[in-house]
Enzyme design. Sequence first.
Site, PDB file in Angstrom:
ATOM      1  N   TYR A  49       0.849  -1.191   0.000  1.00 28.19           N
ATOM      2  CA  TYR A  49       0.000   0.000   0.000  1.00 28.19           C
ATOM      3  C   TYR A  49       0.879   1.233   0.000  1.00 28.19           C
ATOM      4  O   TYR A  49       1.849   1.312   0.758  1.00 28.19           O
ATOM      5  CB  TYR A  49      -0.896   0.006   1.242  1.00 28.19           C
ATOM      6  CG  TYR A  49      -1.805   1.222   1.330  1.00 28.19           C
ATOM      7  CD1 TYR A  49      -2.823   1.433   0.393  1.00 28.19           C
ATOM      8  CD2 TYR A  49      -1.651   2.163   2.351  1.00 28.19           C
ATOM      9  CE1 TYR A  49      -3.656   2.531   0.478  1.00 28.19           C
ATOM     10  CE2 TYR A  49      -2.488   3.265   2.441  1.00 28.19           C
ATOM     11  CZ  TYR A  49      -3.492   3.450   1.499  1.00 28.19           C
ATOM     12  OH  TYR A  49      -4.316   4.553   1.585  1.00 28.19           O
ATOM     13  N   ASP A  94       9.255   2.952   0.465  1.00 22.42           N
ATOM     14  CA  ASP A  94       8.151   3.581   1.183  1.00 22.42           C
ATOM     15  C   ASP A  94       8.287   3.169   2.642  1.00 22.42           C
ATOM     16  O   ASP A  94       7.882   2.078   3.038  1.00 22.42           O
ATOM     17  CB  ASP A  94       6.811   3.133   0.593  1.00 22.42           C
ATOM     18  CG  ASP A  94       5.634   3.796   1.304  1.00 22.42           C
ATOM     19  OD1 ASP A  94       5.852   4.428   2.362  1.00 22.42           O
ATOM     20  OD2 ASP A  94       4.498   3.679   0.797  1.00 22.42           O
ATOM     21  N   LYS A 130       3.431   8.854   9.333  1.00 22.82           N
ATOM     22  CA  LYS A 130       3.186   8.207  10.629  1.00 22.82           C
ATOM     23  C   LYS A 130       4.173   8.658  11.727  1.00 22.82           C
ATOM     24  O   LYS A 130       3.962   9.708  12.321  1.00 22.82           O
ATOM     25  CB  LYS A 130       3.134   6.688  10.444  1.00 22.82           C
ATOM     26  CG  LYS A 130       1.964   6.338   9.480  1.00 22.82           C
ATOM     27  CD  LYS A 130       1.675   4.886   9.256  1.00 22.82           C
ATOM     28  CE  LYS A 130       0.391   4.734   8.441  1.00 22.82           C
ATOM     29  NZ  LYS A 130       0.490   3.994   7.215  1.00 22.82           N
TER      30      LYS A 130
HETATM   31  C1  PLP Z   1      -0.111   4.523   5.799  1.00 25.51           C
HETATM   32  C2  PLP Z   1       0.737   4.331   4.612  1.00 25.51           C
HETATM   33  C3  PLP Z   1       0.738   5.238   3.545  1.00 25.51           C
HETATM   34  C4  PLP Z   1      -0.219   6.395   3.460  1.00 25.51           C
HETATM   35  O1  PLP Z   1      -0.044   7.304   4.485  1.00 25.51           O
HETATM   36  P1  PLP Z   1      -1.277   8.279   4.883  1.00 25.51           P
HETATM   37  O2  PLP Z   1      -0.664   9.188   5.888  1.00 25.51           O
HETATM   38  O3  PLP Z   1      -2.339   7.393   5.424  1.00 25.51           O
HETATM   39  O4  PLP Z   1      -1.672   8.968   3.643  1.00 25.51           O
HETATM   40  C5  PLP Z   1       1.652   5.051   2.528  1.00 25.51           C
HETATM   41  N1  PLP Z   1       2.517   4.026   2.547  1.00 25.51           N
HETATM   42  C6  PLP Z   1       2.546   3.126   3.546  1.00 25.51           C
HETATM   43  C7  PLP Z   1       3.545   2.030   3.530  1.00 25.51           C
HETATM   44  C8  PLP Z   1       1.635   3.236   4.598  1.00 25.51           C
HETATM   45  O5  PLP Z   1       1.623   2.304   5.559  1.00 25.51           O
END
Ligand code: PLP
Length: 426
Positions: free
Chosen positions: A142, A237, A265
């Site tokens: 994701y 990511d 996060k």
């Molecule tokens: C949570 C997440 C996102 C998106 O971040 P948001 O702050 O929810 O937009 C992107 N990449 C990874 C790996 C994530 O866990």
Amino acid sequence: MMKSEELFERAVKRIPGGVNSPVRAYGSVEEAPRFIQRAEGCKVFDADGNTYTDYIGSWGPMILGHNHEKIREAVIRASENGLSFGCATEREVEMAEFICERIPHVEMIRMVNSGTEAVMSAIRVARGYTGKTKIIKFAGCYHGHTDAMLVSAGSGVMTSGVPDSAGVPKGCTQDTMIAVYNDLNSVRQLMEESRDGAAAVIVEPVAANMGVVPPKEGFLQGLRDLCDAHGALLIFDEVITGFRLGFCGAAGFYGVRPDLVTYGKIIGAGMPVGAYGGRKEIMEMVAPAGAVYQAGTLSGNPVAMAAGLVQLRTLWEDQEIYTRLCRKGEMLFDGIRKILMKKGIEYQVNSVASLGCMFFTEHPVTDYATAKQSDTKAFSEYFRYMLNQGIHMAPSQFEAMFLSDAHTEEEIGETLDVIEGYFSGI
Ligand SMILES: *Cc1c(COP(=O)(O)O)cnc(C)c1O
């Protein structure tokens, strides 16, 4: 009727599905979501007066525990000076310096407001820098909800560009190619098939959005080599793994250097923050230094920066925290493995440091296809039992459990007792 149920009834009338992010819905576990009033350490308290040991941690940011005193103080102090100026501030410079001076692969960094935005921008930069358009991502990873990243899998290995969501035109996803996590051959094949190659390979270096799926030995280095051979950028990511597997994230943990990295996060400590950074010559493409446009009214917000910076400073100054987190991860996830072994149940437990999950399947989970073999109905039953016993987990088989520095051995031990209780009863 529970207060949470009452609130949910009101919520669904005015908020789609009753929640402001789908992962909060309890639909798949057939319950009303618990409405949370406050949180402290590793505990959350709901509107009905129940207390839970929390393994969501706001999906990662609460690595120091909820309502941490230093962060709360920093936010209060910063907000006394005004919430936003839309102008440059010293704290943004401090934040950028703090990260760039400590993380070798981040030479320049740009702050944004979410992980989604960070990924969207990093991809734009990768395309701007390489002059290529294709992006390779992995099924089950994701990367936020931008159009181009809302393709996941469906039909397996080499299919490209079928959107996962209504409202995403095929045009937005036709340049997104889907590879198989932990399968370097699938990446090599995509690289060779596409005429001008790919602008970037983007990967969750530990996949944590299909449950937790660690990279196989050599997988990340293999991606590095393939990117180098084909002139593509490697984007990690690290929205979940950044500042969690260690201060330098998965890149430091596995010793593989990405060209670009995205954060979210933890970097905001609970405030809406994201960031992307990497090699200087690439980041200098970003406006107003360069030709790749990217902007944000509230980016680098002074209150958010204050919160994030205190969290990062705390993590940097007390790196024993990572040893403690690993130990707690071992205690919890090895503890679950032992319970399963004792009961003769062959469910899979995947974990890396303070991230992990139990898959309700007997087959090893190494990618999206194997993750999807899990028995989600069995998970739902388990989830409801855990919730009723005061254990707060994400309401999905395909999410990680997050540990924090505030979880104690006592609480982890209690959690294990509850899990053992569950598997003794079925
Ligand atoms: C949570 C997440 C996102 C998106 O971040 P948001 O702050 O929810 O937009 C992107 N990449 C990874 C790996 C994530 O866990």
